[in-house]
Scaffold this motif. Structure first.
Motif, PDB file in Angstrom:
ATOM      1  N   PHE A   1      38.874  65.476 -29.039  1.00 21.68           N
ATOM      2  CA  PHE A   1      37.441  65.081 -27.713  1.00 21.68           C
ATOM      3  C   PHE A   1      37.433  63.683 -27.581  1.00 21.68           C
ATOM      4  N   THR A   2      37.913  62.775 -28.819  1.00 22.59           N
ATOM      5  CA  THR A   2      37.574  61.466 -28.041  1.00 22.59           C
ATOM      6  C   THR A   2      39.118  60.821 -28.112  1.00 22.59           C
ATOM      7  N   GLU A   3      40.072  61.477 -28.247  1.00 28.59           N
ATOM      8  CA  GLU A   3      41.765  61.137 -28.022  1.00 28.59           C
ATOM      9  C   GLU A   3      41.638  61.426 -26.278  1.00 28.59           C
ATOM     10  N   ALA A   4      41.618  62.770 -25.736  1.00 22.72           N
ATOM     11  CA  ALA A   4      40.255  63.201 -24.703  1.00 22.72           C
ATOM     12  C   ALA A   4      40.100  62.221 -24.078  1.00 22.72           C
ATOM     13  N   LYS A   5      39.111  61.903 -24.112  1.00 20.41           N
ATOM     14  CA  LYS A   5      37.771  61.183 -23.537  1.00 20.41           C
ATOM     15  C   LYS A   5      38.848  59.829 -23.796  1.00 20.41           C
ATOM     16  N   ILE A   6      39.393  59.079 -24.516  1.00 19.37           N
ATOM     17  CA  ILE A   6      39.816  57.963 -23.826  1.00 19.37           C
ATOM     18  C   ILE A   6      41.032  57.827 -23.444  1.00 19.37           C
ATOM     19  N   ARG A   7      41.735  58.841 -23.188  1.00 18.59           N
ATOM     20  CA  ARG A   7      43.278  58.836 -21.626  1.00 18.59           C
ATOM     21  C   ARG A   7      42.348  59.396 -20.998  1.00 18.59           C
ATOM     22  N   GLN A   8      41.337  59.878 -20.293  1.00 23.37           N
ATOM     23  CA  GLN A   8      40.566  60.496 -19.014  1.00 23.37           C
ATOM     24  C   GLN A   8      39.759  58.824 -18.883  1.00 23.37           C
ATOM     25  N   ASN A   9      39.300  57.810 -19.501  1.00 24.15           N
ATOM     26  CA  ASN A   9      38.378  56.518 -19.578  1.00 24.15           C
ATOM     27  C   ASN A   9      39.294  55.186 -18.656  1.00 24.15           C
ATOM     28  N   LEU A  10      41.475  55.687 -19.466  1.00 21.75           N
ATOM     29  CA  LEU A  10      42.202  54.878 -19.257  1.00 21.75           C
ATOM     30  C   LEU A  10      42.425  55.186 -17.849  1.00 21.75           C
ATOM     31  N   PHE A  11      42.174  56.772 -17.595  1.00 20.04           N
ATOM     32  CA  PHE A  11      43.315  56.784 -16.123  1.00 20.04           C
ATOM     33  C   PHE A  11      42.401  56.047 -15.222  1.00 20.04           C
ATOM     34  N   TRP A  12      40.944  56.484 -15.686  1.00 22.13           N
ATOM     35  CA  TRP A  12      39.549  56.382 -14.418  1.00 22.13           C
ATOM     36  C   TRP A  12      39.765  54.331 -14.481  1.00 22.13           C
ATOM     37  N   ALA A  13      39.859  54.017 -15.155  1.00 21.23           N
ATOM     38  CA  ALA A  13      40.192  52.126 -14.947  1.00 21.23           C
ATOM     39  C   ALA A  13      41.449  51.980 -14.523  1.00 21.23           C
ATOM     40  N   PHE A  14      42.880  52.534 -14.863  1.00 21.45           N
ATOM     41  CA  PHE A  14      43.827  51.985 -13.802  1.00 21.45           C
ATOM     42  C   PHE A  14      43.443  52.483 -12.674  1.00 21.45           C
ATOM     43  N   ALA A  15      43.484  53.506 -12.446  1.00 21.71           N
ATOM     44  CA  ALA A  15      42.781  54.460 -10.909  1.00 21.71           C
ATOM     45  C   ALA A  15      42.559  53.105 -10.130  1.00 21.71           C
ATOM     46  N   TYR A  16      40.832  52.564 -11.082  1.00 20.89           N
ATOM     47  CA  TYR A  16      39.678  51.141 -10.001  1.00 20.89           C
ATOM     48  C   TYR A  16      40.871  50.600  -9.584  1.00 20.89           C
ATOM     49  N   ASN A  17      41.983  49.725 -10.285  1.00 23.72           N
ATOM     50  CA  ASN A  17      42.884  48.038 -10.429  1.00 23.72           C
ATOM     51  C   ASN A  17      44.251  48.840  -9.232  1.00 23.72           C
ATOM     52  N   ALA A  18      44.424  49.827  -9.103  1.00 26.50           N
ATOM     53  CA  ALA A  18      45.431  50.858  -8.222  1.00 26.50           C
ATOM     54  C   ALA A  18      45.028  50.334  -7.385  1.00 26.50           C
ATOM     55  N   VAL A  19      43.016  51.492  -6.812  1.00 23.26           N
ATOM     56  CA  VAL A  19      43.244  51.012  -5.207  1.00 23.26           C
ATOM     57  C   VAL A  19      43.149  49.636  -5.133  1.00 23.26           C
ATOM     58  N   GLY A  20      41.935  48.975  -6.056  1.00 28.11           N
ATOM     59  CA  GLY A  20      41.000  47.489  -5.466  1.00 28.11           C
ATOM     60  C   GLY A  20      42.191  46.285  -5.884  1.00 28.11           C
ATOM     61  N   LEU A  21      43.282  46.131  -6.495  1.00 28.13           N
ATOM     62  CA  LEU A  21      43.935  45.350  -5.953  1.00 28.13           C
ATOM     63  C   LEU A  21      44.711  44.970  -5.105  1.00 28.13           C
ATOM     64  N   PRO A  22      45.485  46.284  -4.542  1.00 24.00           N
ATOM     65  CA  PRO A  22      46.322  45.953  -3.297  1.00 24.00           C
ATOM     66  C   PRO A  22      45.049  45.624  -2.220  1.00 24.00           C
ATOM     67  N   LEU A  23      44.038  46.440  -2.429  1.00 22.57           N
ATOM     68  CA  LEU A  23      43.402  45.820  -0.788  1.00 22.57           C
ATOM     69  C   LEU A  23      43.061  44.868  -1.445  1.00 22.57           C
ATOM     70  N   ALA A  24      42.342  43.841  -2.514  1.00 19.34           N
ATOM     71  CA  ALA A  24      42.245  41.952  -2.438  1.00 19.34           C
ATOM     72  C   ALA A  24      43.098  41.226  -2.532  1.00 19.34           C
ATOM     73  N   ALA A  25      44.572  42.160  -2.419  1.00 17.02           N
ATOM     74  CA  ALA A  25      45.808  40.496  -2.444  1.00 17.02           C
ATOM     75  C   ALA A  25      45.856  40.785  -0.889  1.00 17.02           C
ATOM     76  N   PHE A  26      45.908  41.925   0.245  1.00 16.49           N
ATOM     77  CA  PHE A  26      45.619  42.223   1.891  1.00 16.49           C
ATOM     78  C   PHE A  26      44.234  41.907   2.134  1.00 16.49           C
ATOM     79  N   GLY A  27      43.547  41.451   1.393  1.00 18.77           N
ATOM     80  CA  GLY A  27      41.701  40.572   1.581  1.00 18.77           C
ATOM     81  C   GLY A  27      41.772  41.946   2.500  1.00 18.77           C
ATOM     82  N   LEU A  28      41.179  43.159   2.178  1.00 22.27           N
ATOM     83  CA  LEU A  28      41.007  43.908   3.350  1.00 22.27           C
ATOM     84  C   LEU A  28      39.814  44.606   2.388  1.00 22.27           C
ATOM     85  N   ALA A  29      39.081  43.534   0.842  1.00 19.53           N
ATOM     86  CA  ALA A  29      38.426  43.849  -0.218  1.00 19.53           C
ATOM     87  C   ALA A  29      37.131  42.768   0.054  1.00 19.53           C
ATOM     88  N   ASN A  30      35.989  43.208   0.528  1.00 22.27           N
ATOM     89  CA  ASN A  30      34.974  42.393   0.655  1.00 22.27           C
ATOM     90  C   ASN A  30      34.324  42.366  -1.131  1.00 22.27           C
TER      91      ASN A  30
END
Length: 230
Positions: free
Chosen positions: A171-200
């Motif tokens: 369970f712990t390993e599965a939860k670590i993988r899940q948390n890493l996925f969502w953490a990278f997903a947030y950054n994968a979406v947020g960083l390009p938006l911030a780089a192009f000035g589209l993120a408030n």
């Protein structure tokens, strides 16, 4: 084996030995070496199984694990215990150093299949085998040397803690993988938006806070799930 090395004749207790073997008892002999080596008595011991042992083996089988009993006891005694618990395989009359060798052999045979070997023990004699296994699990209340050699020590001496610990690890390993996925997903979406000035900036800050809250909430959910298992 030691009696044979000392030249002690055990034939006078053959009937008692046969009865002890049929009962599945471990045996020890009391001998006197003077004036000539001779046997004095046969001592037969029957081990009481720990409560929960059968449930622990059933839980391990339920998740597809194979169980092997490595014992220094007489073959009949070890076979009786294995039969009562439903253990898949039994190897008896195994010396402490041979336990570690057997673990190494199992690891070598299973490595190509991507499988691992866990060893559970609590005695001084189990320490080499615990260290040789991919995962050594020491029982709570066992010897200090066994706990030092193991990679995981259960807080209690209940055998049912073994499948529980493995389930918690999954369970712990599965939860670590899940948390890493969502953490990278947030950054994968947020960083390009911030780089192009589209993120408030306000929205970016809120998204970062939401990312942290989701990870913490996910971890707390795992804690509740583990508490229900225990």
């Amino acid at each position: 084996r030691w009696m044979q090395e000392l030249g002690v004749d055990l034939s006078s207790l053959q009937d008692a030995t046969a009865q002890a073997e049929q009962a599945g008892h471990s045996q020890s002999w009391l001998a006197c070496l003077q004036p000539t080596p001779h046997v004095v008595a046969l001592l037969a011991f029957g081990d009481a199984l720990k409560p929960g042992s059968k449930d622990a083996i059933a839980a391990l089988h339920a998740v597809g694990l194979r169980t092997v009993l490595l014992s220094g006891d007489h073959r009949a005694a070890a076979a009786r215990v294995a039969a009562e618990l439903g253990i898949d395989e039994v190897e008896a009359e195994v010396l402490p150093e041979h336990k570690a060798a057997r673990i190494e052999a199992l690891r070598a045979s299973l490595k190509a299949q991507g499988e691992a070997v866990a060893m559970v023990g609590d005695g001084v004699n189990d320490a080499p085998a615990l260290a040789a296994a991919d995962l050594g699990i020491a029982m709570g209340g066992g010897t200090d040397v066994a706990q030092q050699a193991a990679g995981l020590t259960l807080m209690r001496g209940d055998p049912r803690g073994v499948p529980l610990a493995l389930q918690v690890a999954r369970f712990t390993e599965a939860k670590i993988r899940q948390n890493l996925f969502w953490a990278f997903a947030y950054n994968a979406v947020g960083l390009p938006l911030a780089a192009f000035g589209l993120a408030n900036p306000m929205l970016a800050g809120a998204a970062m806070a939401a990312s942290s809250v989701s990870v913490v909430t996910s971890a707390l959910w795992l804690r509740r799930k583990i508490a229900r298992l225990a």
